[in-house]
Design an enzyme around this catalytic site. Sequence first.
Site, PDB file in Angstrom:
ATOM      1  N   LEU A  78       1.016  -1.056  -0.227  1.00 14.04           N
ATOM      2  CA  LEU A  78      -0.061  -0.109   0.113  1.00 14.04           C
ATOM      3  C   LEU A  78       0.858   1.590   0.170  1.00 14.04           C
ATOM      4  O   LEU A  78       0.197   2.416   0.297  1.00 14.04           O
ATOM      5  CB  LEU A  78      -0.886   0.130   1.177  1.00 14.04           C
ATOM      6  CG  LEU A  78      -1.583  -0.911   1.573  1.00 14.04           C
ATOM      7  CD1 LEU A  78      -2.581  -1.187   2.240  1.00 14.04           C
ATOM      8  CD2 LEU A  78      -3.084  -1.345  -0.054  1.00 14.04           C
ATOM      9  N   CYS A  79       2.219   1.162  -0.427  1.00 14.10           N
ATOM     10  CA  CYS A  79       3.072   2.119  -0.439  1.00 14.10           C
ATOM     11  C   CYS A  79       2.930   2.687  -1.512  1.00 14.10           C
ATOM     12  O   CYS A  79       2.426   2.386  -2.944  1.00 14.10           O
ATOM     13  CB  CYS A  79       4.267   1.491   0.023  1.00 14.10           C
ATOM     14  SG  CYS A  79       4.216   1.829   1.290  1.00 14.10           S
ATOM     15  N   HIS A  80       2.903   4.200  -2.004  1.00 14.62           N
ATOM     16  CA  HIS A  80       2.531   5.703  -3.166  1.00 14.62           C
ATOM     17  C   HIS A  80       3.956   5.330  -3.639  1.00 14.62           C
ATOM     18  O   HIS A  80       5.144   5.138  -2.851  1.00 14.62           O
ATOM     19  CB  HIS A  80       2.416   6.390  -2.944  1.00 14.62           C
ATOM     20  CG  HIS A  80       1.040   6.102  -1.894  1.00 14.62           C
ATOM     21  ND1 HIS A  80       0.635   6.538  -0.676  1.00 14.62           N
ATOM     22  CD2 HIS A  80      -0.359   7.076  -2.573  1.00 14.62           C
ATOM     23  CE1 HIS A  80      -0.277   6.434  -0.289  1.00 14.62           C
ATOM     24  NE2 HIS A  80      -1.266   7.033  -1.664  1.00 14.62           N
ATOM     25  N   MET A 116       9.145   4.167   4.936  1.00 10.44           N
ATOM     26  CA  MET A 116       9.140   2.579   4.563  1.00 10.44           C
ATOM     27  C   MET A 116      10.198   2.973   3.832  1.00 10.44           C
ATOM     28  O   MET A 116      10.949   1.327   3.631  1.00 10.44           O
ATOM     29  CB  MET A 116       7.543   2.977   4.208  1.00 10.44           C
ATOM     30  CG  MET A 116       6.492   2.451   4.776  1.00 10.44           C
ATOM     31  SD  MET A 116       6.762   2.026   6.856  1.00 10.44           S
ATOM     32  CE  MET A 116       7.620   0.525   5.759  1.00 10.44           C
ATOM     33  N   GLU A 117      10.712   3.946   2.713  1.00  3.55           N
ATOM     34  CA  GLU A 117      12.021   4.194   2.144  1.00  3.55           C
ATOM     35  C   GLU A 117      13.317   3.696   2.862  1.00  3.55           C
ATOM     36  O   GLU A 117      13.897   3.111   2.289  1.00  3.55           O
ATOM     37  CB  GLU A 117      12.160   5.183   0.787  1.00  3.55           C
ATOM     38  CG  GLU A 117      10.914   5.361   0.113  1.00  3.55           C
ATOM     39  CD  GLU A 117       9.651   5.125   0.827  1.00  3.55           C
ATOM     40  OE1 GLU A 117       8.689   6.090   1.563  1.00  3.55           O
ATOM     41  OE2 GLU A 117       8.465   4.844  -0.396  1.00  3.55           O
ATOM     42  N   ASP A 131      24.057 -11.868   4.019  1.00  2.22           N
ATOM     43  CA  ASP A 131      24.429 -13.409   2.198  1.00  2.22           C
ATOM     44  C   ASP A 131      25.692 -13.313   2.770  1.00  2.22           C
ATOM     45  O   ASP A 131      25.977 -14.360   2.295  1.00  2.22           O
ATOM     46  CB  ASP A 131      22.985 -12.818   1.493  1.00  2.22           C
ATOM     47  CG  ASP A 131      23.629 -13.546   0.144  1.00  2.22           C
ATOM     48  OD1 ASP A 131      23.485 -14.331   0.446  1.00  2.22           O
ATOM     49  OD2 ASP A 131      23.761 -13.318  -0.434  1.00  2.22           O
TER      50      ASP A 131
END
Lengths: 167, 167, 167, 167, 167, 167
Positions: A78-80, A116-117, A131
């Site tokens: 739901l992020c733009h 969020m970014e 990793d």
Amino acid sequence: MTSSKSLTHLDASGSANMVDVSAKDDTTREARAEGFVRMKPETLAMIRDGNAKKGDVLATARIAGIMAAKRTHELIPLCHPLVLSKVAVDIEIDETLPGLRVESYAKLSGKTGVEMEALTACSVACLTIYDMAKAADRGMTISGIRVLAKSGGKSGDWSVDPRETAE
Amino acid sequence: MTSSKSLTHLDASGSANMVDVSAKDDTTREARAEGFVRMKPETLAMIRDGNAKKGDVLATARIAGIMAAKRTHELIPLCHPLVLSKVAVDIEIDETLPGLRVESYAKLSGKTGVEMEALTACSVACLTIYDMAKAADRGMTISGIRVLAKSGGKSGDWSVDPRETAE
Amino acid sequence: MTSSKSLTHLDASGSANMVDVSAKDDTTREARAEGFVRMKPETLAMIRDGNAKKGDVLATARIAGIMAAKRTHELIPLCHPLVLSKVAVDIEIDETLPGLRVESYAKLSGKTGVEMEALTACSVACLTIYDMAKAADRGMTISGIRVLAKSGGKSGDWSVDPRETAE
Amino acid sequence: MTSSKSLTHLDASGSANMVDVSAKDDTTREARAEGFVRMKPETLAMIRDGNAKKGDVLATARIAGIMAAKRTHELIPLCHPLVLSKVAVDIEIDETLPGLRVESYAKLSGKTGVEMEALTACSVACLTIYDMAKAADRGMTISGIRVLAKSGGKSGDWSVDPRETAE
Amino acid sequence: MTSSKSLTHLDASGSANMVDVSAKDDTTREARAEGFVRMKPETLAMIRDGNAKKGDVLATARIAGIMAAKRTHELIPLCHPLVLSKVAVDIEIDETLPGLRVESYAKLSGKTGVEMEALTACSVACLTIYDMAKAADRGMTISGIRVLAKSGGKSGDWSVDPRETAE
Amino acid sequence: MTSSKSLTHLDASGSANMVDVSAKDDTTREARAEGFVRMKPETLAMIRDGNAKKGDVLATARIAGIMAAKRTHELIPLCHPLVLSKVAVDIEIDETLPGLRVESYAKLSGKTGVEMEALTACSVACLTIYDMAKAADRGMTISGIRVLAKSGGKSGDWSVDPRETAE
């Protein structure tokens, strides 16, 4: 419960949906986030002591974090989509953890915050470190991923209480 | 230092590169990972008490985690593309945290382990939970992301010491 | 005209389509490619003399090339998705060009050759070098991108005539 | 060394990072780039003489180039996401090369130049041509990829010296 | 209710999850699908009568469909990543509709069926046709998207009843 | 033929290219689209009667549609990248079809219409429903995908004739 405290991504019927940001102002918005990769002392030594190697491990994780920030809206449903004006990722050795601390920064002139970014950049940088060192240390843990500060937008500036540490 | 303990993604000159897996056997490989989103009790209550809402928050995060596992090789620079045969993400309420616990599972019949896929599913599910509840609680922290167990491949089975808890 | 000499991606009606590779054998297939970024001597000096910087410019370009190889089938319309077992990119300074020489390598156990993956890695590494140095030198040219050698598959091994140089 | 001549994607510590473009003006920015695919005369004849086929080879390469321009920021680690307002790719036969010449164009009303988008369109169109004709001619070379002209932004207009040819 | 008739993507608790295909055999699997774009007669005439134009509209839609098939697992949350060995899309004029009929084909040697890949190719080819003609005819409708036949795998061959038409 | 009625994505030479939207105004643009999945009554009953299951089938399809809308420009070759401010997908049971009706909505403050984003959301939501129920009912058909209404931009508002039904 005020609207600023509700789960904004759920509409009246309880369905998950994107928030309409069209009425928000275009302002400069920034966010900083951090995260940690805890590892065995000898794993950290291996990263720290191999000069060329260390450079490449950290450079690879930093690049992965920056690239992931640009794809946040593809990963988080739901992020733009955003036109980010700057993303940065820094990684430093933390001997007391022991492990690595990742700090990320995102900036935008637009209608939505960039927490969020910043968080996505941090998470993917931590995953990349895991990793690259996992053959030496499977028990590494990624932790303390949180927003440190955000600014811009109607909800104003916010930062963590400096007395609280995630790690 | 034995080769099983080195940073396998760095070649002799110290440059980051993909490991050559062409000589590895095609075996069934599995991995499980977990992660946590710590939040305020009232944020958890909001997710728990809204029935329809809770369903959609958890379903959205689960779907985001599954989709992200399939894109692990696009996000983590030196991961190999994989033909995953199964990905699952489960999310449960943990009142004592308080918050949510995410557990992920990945499976493959192929040449490389699937720890990174399980960890990526976990991380992105946690990020999605953060995204959907962030208007109510900016101070949430994502923590304890680690591999619980892996099986298959030359390096054999591995699991965390059950006495160790990440949270 | 024998079938080995036709434009294999066009079907009988002249439409562009993917070649059916289902009847091909799973064999080990490898390809090497090279490419060059020609620049002003002072631009090359800037990359060569800044120690930390040079490391990061070359590491970034190498990572970009490796990641692009994994996405070849998303970029080139009629390429098949592949389960690459190894990708490597090396970059070296060529004072006589003056500029940088990129060499890439791709490997697969599968049904199709990996020339396109090696060429894509090379091209994107060169583009990344251009991006990072373009503020200092807009006139850089990317050239000599070609396959050096391929092996595996029904069409057998192939390599360029060593007397031919692209640059 | 003036700042306009440094490697702008490296910060003070030498780490690769995105440039902050938030203070730049939103202006119309354009860039044109070119590239060449050199091939054997008979390969070019095969493309040129098959009418339907030629149409599809060139249409496929053109579409691939346009689509790649839109994904430049996913491929080149430090490129900003952009809201491109126009991308065009044209391909013409060059009998004297012999081969094909690709010219690309990108346009934006925004804060960053679009050279990388034009160069990426060109590169991927050339790679697509290679892919479609490679069964007939493995020795094709992609060369002369460069920016022809750019306009808009603080650094002003720029174009190659018309007396210089890349091929 | 037999298991072959349940909603296989929901586990015992009702959560949506990927089906585990690791125990399935690697067999050749094929699927064909079709779809239609209904439009005004004059819109179809515009596509049909402009020779060069028609070529490019149909070539663009065909390429878009093929590329989308390769990304099915990125779009459909519970689809497995697949190593497709062939994708084809054909588009023909249907004067009686009036409009265009799209037929797609996907093939794989692997563990899961390719119906979703064929359907996705069809859908995106239809969407691309809509996009290219929408300025002339906003009322176009995409319809009749269905699987025509599938073969391979434990559930065996299946095809639509030839007496049933979707349009 | 006026320019508003031509195939805008073809340039004078008949080549497919992106339309230049740089001279268009930034206005609020919206579009609504619908689509249908026709199925056997017992398939619909299975979706309708399993409470938890139904929630997850519909939530998964809705999320898939929203995520696909954000990737429209990656799928449809000549679509512009857009900074969508809102996407919504609703799915309801239609007993008379029998099947499910999907309605999507997209919103933007920008230079281009969002019909393609609404149509793509609808199509991918329908494909996801097919995927989740296909083991029970291979003969499902996706139909009636069309734009219901659009507003904003130079060409003004438009909506379907309410007497026309696609299904």
